[in-house]
Design an enzyme around this catalytic site. Sequence first.
Site, PDB file in Angstrom:
ATOM      1  CE  LYS A   1       8.905   4.212   4.525  1.00 16.73           C
ATOM      2  NZ  LYS A   1       8.680   2.977   5.307  1.00 16.73           N
TER       3      LYS A   1
ATOM      4  CB  SER B   1       3.245   9.422   3.533  1.00 17.22           C
ATOM      5  OG  SER B   1       2.838   8.840   2.303  1.00 17.22           O
TER       6      SER B   1
END
Length: 404
Positions: free
Chosen positions: A54, A305
């Site tokens: 992110k 992720s």
Amino acid sequence: MSIPLNLAMIQEARKRLAGVIHHTPLDHSTTFSRLTGREVYFKLENLQKTGSFKIRGAYNKIMSLTLEERQRGVIAASAGNHAQGVAYAATRAGIPSTVVMPEGAPISKVMATRGYGAQVILAGGGYDEAFDYARRMQKETGATLVHGFDDPLVAAGQGTIGLELLDELPDLDAVLVPVGGGGLIAGIAVAIKSLKPQVRVIGIQSRGAPAVYLSLKGDHRQQLVTTATIADGISVRRPGEFTLEVMRRYVDDVLLVDDEEIARAILMLLERSKIVVEGAGAVVLAALLHGHLSLPGAKVALVLSGGNIDVNILSIIIERGLVKSGRIIRLRTVVTDQPGSLQRLLGVLAAVRANVISINHDRIKPQVPLKQAEVELLLETSDVEHMERVMAALTREGYRVERI
């Protein structure tokens, strides 16, 4: 409809991120290649700064702000990973940041976000309620909203992962990407399809939060009433408008996995590869392990992720996994309430090499007949076959055994 994201934007994002983020490893896994019949490569974004991808999108967005926008600060809504990315990026840029997180957000993620320098406000029961609260605050304060996924500059930052994949594995056949609101896969898909359109880009969602899957199957954006999944990082009730259009154009397929499959993937990554991954990051391996796609023999990159899993959730996953694999078993039986009875029972267990983790001996329980005692055991065994041998040995010795 034209898409406000292109390869040039992703390449520009890469320049902005140089020296700020980690160029995370692309690790070939011999173990999972053998288990799945493909050449498996892990893109280890769980090792990224703040523990997830992110920061790429958040930093690219924040560094694109004008001087006036920077002075007003930024605001975001997030269940955890985007929150940390925004906090880190804003602090590095010298910009004040406020992050709205759901009231049930893991305390570890809340504390980490504060530690990176953001003001954290807890509001709402999930991401969507937190986002609505952040939107109201943004209108009141004039701060810039840094959306978690539905923003071309955010998606461009995430798309730098696609450039790195092609740099290191130019003969890549497919990439599997976790999907929540769609920012990560939108950026990766544009990057990869612009350079190598033959590479398949496949999204993976949780069956408990299938907003993108349903939206792509239909003709409009779907909004779920609720979501229920251990993959909180992709627990989004409605995909982005911009990201959905990108996915319609560039993504080859979106598949679903359930929570049991996700939990097994988390545990296998931890045990086989010593990799700690949260639920959202594990969905890609879950899809491959449980036969949700073909691609036999293909070179496949799996984007892990993030690694910001709550330790309480991890402990539950580990214990449940051990139970399902026959390595931990809970038993209940009854023995006579006299000296030596418990020793005899433990002797039977020792003879079949079962290790006692804990034991509870209760002779005053109302349901237990007088002159008898109930014994509950937590045992460590090697596998399902060993567990069955333990049960059979106890039965042969006259014990009535109940699995708990």
